[in-house]
Motif scaffolding. Structure first.
Motif, PDB file in Angstrom:
ATOM      1  N   ALA A   1       5.932  56.547  78.499  1.00 14.45           N
ATOM      2  CA  ALA A   1       6.264  57.927  78.233  1.00 14.45           C
ATOM      3  C   ALA A   1       6.603  57.742  76.494  1.00 14.45           C
ATOM      4  O   ALA A   1       6.973  56.914  76.093  1.00 14.45           O
ATOM      5  N   LYS A   2       6.491  59.079  76.015  1.00  9.02           N
ATOM      6  CA  LYS A   2       6.927  59.063  74.672  1.00  9.02           C
ATOM      7  C   LYS A   2       8.303  59.257  74.377  1.00  9.02           C
ATOM      8  O   LYS A   2       9.107  59.599  75.136  1.00  9.02           O
ATOM      9  N   ARG A   3       8.761  58.529  73.098  1.00 12.19           N
ATOM     10  CA  ARG A   3      10.083  58.716  72.665  1.00 12.19           C
ATOM     11  C   ARG A   3       9.961  59.325  71.304  1.00 12.19           C
ATOM     12  O   ARG A   3       9.482  58.657  70.409  1.00 12.19           O
TER      13      ARG A   3
ATOM     14  N   ILE B   1       9.028  53.372  63.337  1.00 14.77           N
ATOM     15  CA  ILE B   1       7.783  52.684  64.005  1.00 14.77           C
ATOM     16  C   ILE B   1       7.373  51.209  63.499  1.00 14.77           C
ATOM     17  O   ILE B   1       7.766  50.727  62.458  1.00 14.77           O
ATOM     18  N   ARG B   2       6.908  50.638  64.514  1.00 25.55           N
ATOM     19  CA  ARG B   2       6.996  49.300  64.401  1.00 25.55           C
ATOM     20  C   ARG B   2       5.450  48.896  64.659  1.00 25.55           C
ATOM     21  O   ARG B   2       5.073  49.006  65.824  1.00 25.55           O
TER      22      ARG B   2
ATOM     23  N   ALA C   1       0.981  66.339  55.754  1.00 22.72           N
ATOM     24  CA  ALA C   1       1.507  67.326  56.751  1.00 22.72           C
ATOM     25  C   ALA C   1       2.429  66.368  57.913  1.00 22.72           C
ATOM     26  O   ALA C   1       3.304  67.013  58.536  1.00 22.72           O
ATOM     27  N   TRP C   2       2.310  65.004  57.897  1.00 22.57           N
ATOM     28  CA  TRP C   2       3.082  64.244  58.835  1.00 22.57           C
ATOM     29  C   TRP C   2       4.572  64.329  58.336  1.00 22.57           C
ATOM     30  O   TRP C   2       5.499  64.367  59.387  1.00 22.57           O
ATOM     31  N   ARG C   3       4.913  64.576  57.332  1.00 23.26           N
ATOM     32  CA  ARG C   3       6.476  64.683  56.681  1.00 23.26           C
ATOM     33  C   ARG C   3       7.225  65.817  57.191  1.00 23.26           C
ATOM     34  O   ARG C   3       8.304  65.633  57.256  1.00 23.26           O
ATOM     35  N   LYS C   4       6.355  66.811  57.886  1.00 24.73           N
ATOM     36  CA  LYS C   4       6.981  67.875  58.495  1.00 24.73           C
ATOM     37  C   LYS C   4       6.647  68.161  60.232  1.00 24.73           C
ATOM     38  O   LYS C   4       6.704  69.104  60.742  1.00 24.73           O
ATOM     39  N   SER C   5       6.234  66.957  60.457  1.00 26.03           N
ATOM     40  CA  SER C   5       5.708  66.913  61.853  1.00 26.03           C
ATOM     41  C   SER C   5       6.697  66.152  62.635  1.00 26.03           C
ATOM     42  O   SER C   5       7.582  65.248  62.147  1.00 26.03           O
ATOM     43  N   GLU C   6       6.794  66.349  63.947  1.00 22.28           N
ATOM     44  CA  GLU C   6       7.549  65.561  65.033  1.00 22.28           C
ATOM     45  C   GLU C   6       6.789  64.122  65.168  1.00 22.28           C
ATOM     46  O   GLU C   6       5.576  64.224  65.337  1.00 22.28           O
ATOM     47  N   LEU C   7       7.604  63.184  65.177  1.00 20.33           N
ATOM     48  CA  LEU C   7       6.809  61.769  65.414  1.00 20.33           C
ATOM     49  C   LEU C   7       7.263  61.145  66.753  1.00 20.33           C
ATOM     50  O   LEU C   7       8.641  61.280  67.069  1.00 20.33           O
ATOM     51  N   SER C   8       6.568  60.734  67.759  1.00 22.35           N
ATOM     52  CA  SER C   8       7.094  60.187  68.870  1.00 22.35           C
ATOM     53  C   SER C   8       6.235  58.741  68.726  1.00 22.35           C
ATOM     54  O   SER C   8       5.232  58.542  68.373  1.00 22.35           O
ATOM     55  N   THR C   9       7.089  57.636  69.618  1.00 28.57           N
ATOM     56  CA  THR C   9       6.252  56.422  69.815  1.00 28.57           C
ATOM     57  C   THR C   9       6.037  56.141  71.075  1.00 28.57           C
ATOM     58  O   THR C   9       6.903  56.853  72.014  1.00 28.57           O
ATOM     59  N   PHE C  10       5.223  55.279  71.450  1.00 25.21           N
ATOM     60  CA  PHE C  10       5.012  54.850  73.020  1.00 25.21           C
ATOM     61  C   PHE C  10       4.476  53.397  72.919  1.00 25.21           C
ATOM     62  O   PHE C  10       4.135  52.866  72.062  1.00 25.21           O
ATOM     63  N   GLU C  11       4.491  52.752  74.284  1.00 28.14           N
ATOM     64  CA  GLU C  11       3.795  51.564  74.417  1.00 28.14           C
ATOM     65  C   GLU C  11       2.730  51.436  75.394  1.00 28.14           C
ATOM     66  O   GLU C  11       2.432  52.515  76.094  1.00 28.14           O
ATOM     67  N   ALA C  12       1.850  50.473  75.326  1.00 27.58           N
ATOM     68  CA  ALA C  12       0.654  50.535  76.037  1.00 27.58           C
ATOM     69  C   ALA C  12       0.364  49.252  76.629  1.00 27.58           C
ATOM     70  O   ALA C  12       0.779  48.153  75.992  1.00 27.58           O
ATOM     71  N   VAL C  13      -0.087  49.217  77.804  1.00 25.43           N
ATOM     72  CA  VAL C  13      -0.479  48.132  78.460  1.00 25.43           C
ATOM     73  C   VAL C  13      -2.116  48.157  78.412  1.00 25.43           C
ATOM     74  O   VAL C  13      -2.508  49.410  79.039  1.00 25.43           O
TER      75      VAL C  13
END
Length: 107
Positions: free
Chosen positions: A28-30, A38-39, A85-97
């Motif tokens: 799920a995104k966070r 961001i890592r 535009a990323w500066r005014k955007s919502e950012l989310s992270t997720f992991e993947a297998v």
């Protein structure tokens, strides 16, 4: 997808046996407060700006040698936005297998 995804040139049926197949199962995104959360190599990134969205899996930045700013610029362009535009955007992270023809790689 290899036969019907409009973003790519479809492969022919006789090419399928020579293809390397990789499947990524994502968490799920966070939503994050900002890019400092961001890592690279560990997090996949989802950029949302209005009705525009784009995502990169955790391995994309590492495979291309991109730093955080480059990833964010390219995500914005992938979403059909300007590089900044990323500066005014919502950012989310997720992991993947990621499963790859008999092996499993977690990221």
């Amino acid at each position: 997808a290899a036969f019907m995804d409009s973003r790519f040139h479809p492969i022919a049926a006789d090419e399928a046996e020579r293809c390397h197949i990789e499947i990524s199962v994502v968490s799920a995104k966070r939503r994050i407060a900002g890019p400092e959360d961001i890592r690279l190599g560990e997090h996949g990134i989802l950029l949302t700006h209005g009705d525009r969205r784009a995502a990169f899996l955790p391995t994309v930045a590492v495979e291309h040698g991109w730093d955080r700013d480059e990833v964010l610029r390219r995500l914005a362009v992938k979403a059909g936005l300007s590089q900044r535009a990323w500066r005014k955007s919502e950012l989310s992270t997720f992991e993947a297998v990621t499963f790859s023809q008999g092996e499993c790689r977690c990221s």
